[in-house]
Design an enzyme around this catalytic site. Structure first.
Site, short mmCIF file in Angstrom:
data_model
loop_
_atom_site.label_atom_id
_atom_site.label_comp_id
_atom_site.label_asym_id
_atom_site.label_seq_id
_atom_site.Cartn_x
_atom_site.Cartn_y
_atom_site.Cartn_z
N SER A 61 0.83 -1.20 0.00
CA SER A 61 0.00 0.00 0.00
C SER A 61 0.87 1.26 0.00
CB SER A 61 -0.96 -0.03 1.18
OG SER A 61 -2.01 0.88 1.01
N ASP A 207 -5.62 -4.17 -2.19
CA ASP A 207 -4.58 -3.86 -1.20
C ASP A 207 -4.11 -5.12 -0.47
OD1 ASP A 207 -3.23 -2.85 1.19
OD2 ASP A 207 -4.13 -0.92 0.70
#
Length: 728
Positions: A61, A207
């Site tokens: 991320s 993610d």
């Protein structure tokens, strides 16, 4: 002697090389954390200051963003300048700047139907795969990683790198080590529900927080003997009083669960850094610059361990040789060929024209961004991305990838407007619009609208470009509407009418760049007025108007609801022709305009409308023209005056007070204006102008403008008012 020195140097280099091969390999692990994850930059600054070598990097991320930029050759100081220079809130808004939209797109984005927008198909409603497509973010990642865009194996970066993502179908961790680096990073930060997923190798990726937020094991698989882990602590005192807060808390819990096993695997040789980000949450991008010193603080808390690590490595290490990202214009990129990968029904030629980049040109990143935004603003795509591939001769092939929107090419949108004077007069409007895009490769659209409430409307229209560049078009429409209006005599209201109108019109026009258009058309509409209140005697059951209309419009505003600069103008001439069925051979001129000036948080807005009718034998006229949207300003009363001659103008001051990012901007202001309508030209007198003034608080929200204030119009009592949404 020379031979002896050569032998000594050879032995020294061999010994040094052997040491370099024997020393432990250091891995850097950067976890996710959204805005708070920018604290990793501060950690990198401290590692560089203390000459800690980094041999491999694994990130997820925001950790993947920071890690990829560092792995691409940026120094920590360069990375800090980049982070502080980015307009983070803008990166998470997909809507292109209002100024670069086509005039048609400006009209569509400024219309009444803005509260929601979904796709429709035979199988039902089609929702977007994320609140944010990531158009601007993807472009920025491409730009920042451009110096290493030709590297497809992440082991060949200045520092070997891995990004972590999750296969949303299986829940498996996906380690991204090859392909396009920017695409890999974008996949790693696709927060479920917030960012649209990214497809890589036929896998739908989100993610990595779901499966492996802190990829310690990945760094070890890359050969790291010792890992330095920068982990962002979860927000501890989040208020759980909204759907967004609940979603963020859920993600934090998933992140903690996926991180704990990795933290448990750390050994006594490894170093864990916990930047004390406190209450800075994952979406607090307005506080990004505050996180870097906190990252430094967290790293300095581990200085004893870092210095011990350096001592174990021999006490000194070579300073890292960084590959500085070229400054704009330092290494010009000349385009050899433009390729279009188009997933929509639009023609490649149209997409190319909107892009505006031609072979042989030197690529300018700002022009490229504007071109990609123009393509995106067509409304057919979820993401408009690009790749650059260098040729042996040094030129580049530019490939534009236009991903078709998940909602498809049939859209349903809705709008509403509420108004209340807190004295028993409550008004409302609600409506829906259906748009069928892509009826032809040129971008033909069918639009159906329906509105109920104070004004009733049913309308069908089409916009058909005659050329691939969409500049020339034909636009037929039919409509039925009912609306109220006030009739004045000697500047006093003598009646209120309800007018029922049905009509048809066909225009041929041409767009003038992105800021305006001209059109000419023929029309026929029939109006039946009925007296609601008052004693006005109508001489005919219905009035028929038919003839030709010429119109020029321009829009250079930078925003729909609360513009800070630019202007808008409409000039129209309508001529009634008895031979086409018109009751009268009237002539009508309409002028309408708005201009905005601003400095810092202060804005001054001047707006006005002027209308004049000649040879109107019936003495009444009912125009369906486009009045200024009082739903945006809501400064004066919404009463529509009808007369052969009318004027309406206002001057408004506003100041922005506060902003809640991604939610609302709060303004306070005051307005002064004047308006009047006359039936006869001889009766026109400026002394008759009816003044009006107001003070208000206004808010710009995702579903439209909202105003509450006090208003006083000459001849009427002072009243409080509330308006929410755009008037139709």
């Amino acid at each position: 002697m020379k031979t002896f020195i050569t032998l000594l140097l050879t032995l020294w280099f061999c010994t040094h090389a052997a040491y370099a091969q024997e020393r432990p390999k250091i891995g850097l692990v950067l976890g996710g954390g959204g805005a708070a994850g920018v604290a990793h930059v501060g950690v990198l600054k401290v590692l560089e200051e203390n000459h800690i070598p980094i041999d491999v990097i694994a990130g997820n991320s925001m950790g993947a963003i920071v890690g990829s930029l560092y792995a691409s050759g940026m120094s920590a100081n360069e990375l800090e300048k980049v982070v502080n220079g980015l307009d983070w809130p803008t990166l998470f808004r997909d809507d292109p700047a209002h100024q670069i939209k086509s005039f048609q797109q400006k009209q569509q984005s400024a219309d009444f139907f803005s509260a929601f927008n979904v796709g429709v198909a035979r199988e039902g409603v089609k929702l977007p795969t994320g609140l944010i497509d990531g158009q601007r973010l993807m472009f920025e990642l491409r730009r920042l990683l451009a110096p290493v865009s030709q590297i497809n194996d992440f082991d060949h970066l200045p520092i070997p790198f891995r990004a972590v993502a999750t296969d949303i179908r299986t829940g498996e961790t996906v380690v991204l080590k090859k392909g396009n680096l920017a695409t890999a990073v974008r996949a790693s930060m696709s927060i479920p529900g917030l960012f649209a997923p990214v497809t890589i190798d036929n896998r739908l990726l989100v993610d990595g927080l779901v499966s492996n937020n802190l990829p310690v094991d990945i760094a070890r698989q890359m050969g790291a003997d010792i890992v330095i882990v920068s982990s962002i602590p979860p927000e501890t005192n989040r208020k759980l009083d909204s759907a967004l807060d609940i979603t963020l808390q859920t993600m934090d819990l998933l992140m903690r669960k996926s991180s704990q096993a990795q933290l448990d695997s750390l050994t006594s040789q490894d170093i864990l850094i916990l930047p004390p980000v406190g209450e800075i949450g994952s979406l607090h991008f307005e506080k990004v610059t505050e996180t870097i010193p906190l990252g430094e603080q967290g790293a300095r808390a581990q200085l004893p361990a870092l210095r011990q690590l350096l001592a174990n490595l021999g006490g000194e290490t070579a300073t890292r040789q960084v590959t500085t990202v070229p400054a704009a214009g330092e290494q010009p990129i000349r385009v050899a060929q433009v390729q279009i990968d188009n997933g929509s029904s639009l023609s490649d030629k149209l997409v190319q024209q909107k892009l505006g980049i031609q072979p042989g040109e030197v690529l300018d990143t700002q022009r490229l961004q504007a071109g990609l935004d123009r393509v995106y603003s067509l409304g057919y795509f979820s993401l408009v991305d690009y790749n650059l591939a260098q040729r042996p001769d040094g030129r580049y092939d530019l490939k534009v990838i236009a991903h078709k929107a998940a909602e498809g090419e049939q859209r349903l949108s809705g709008g509403f407007a509420l108004g209340d004077d807190f004295n028993g007069d409550t008004r409302y409007q609600a409506g829906v619009k259906y748009v069928r895009q892509g009826l032809t490769g040129k971008g033909t659209e069918l639009r159906l609208q329906g509105v109920i409430g104070e004004r009733i409307l049913a309308k069908a229209e089409s916009h058909h470009p005659l050329r691939d560049d969409k500049s020339t078009f034909v636009a037929p429409k039919v409509w039925y509407q009912e609306r109220d209006a006030s009739i004045l005599s000697d500047s006093q209201q003598v009646a209120e009418l309800r007018a029922r109108e049905a009509g048809a019109q066909v225009d041929v026009g041409r767009e003038l760049g992105t800021s305006g258009e001209v059109r000419a058309g023929v029309f026929y509409h029939r109006i039946k007025p009925e007296v609601k209140t008052g004693t006005l005697a109508l001489t005919d059951d219905a009035i028929t108007e038919a003839g030709v209309k010429l119109q020029y419009q321009a829009d250079t505003l930078d925003s729909v609801n609360f513009p800070s600069k630019g202007g808008r103008v409409t000039a129209a001439y309508t001529h009634g022709i008895k031979g086409m069925g018109s009751d009268t051979g009237f002539s009508r001129i309409e002028l309408e305009g708005e201009r905005v000036w601003s400095k810092d948080k202060h804005r001054l807005i001047a707006s006005g409308r002027l209308e004049a009718n000649a040879n109107n034998e019936d003495g009444l006229q009912y125009t369906s023209g486009n009045a200024l949207k009082t739903g945006r300003m809501a400064f004066a009363d919404n009463d529509q005056l009808i007369g052969n001659y009318s004027v309406d103008g206002s001057l408004t001051y506003m100041r922005q007070l506060a902003e809640v990012p991604q939610i609302a901007k709060l303004h306070v202001g005051a307005s002064l204006g004047a308006k009047q309508a006359w039936q006869e030209r001889d009766a026109v007198a400026l002394d008759d102008l009816r003044s009006t003034g107001s003070v208000f608080v206004g808010a710009e929200t995702p579903v439209g403008p909202a105003f509450v204030g006090l208003r006083k119009t000459e001849g009427f009592d002072q009243e409080a008012y509330f308006n929410f949404g755009r008037d139709f």
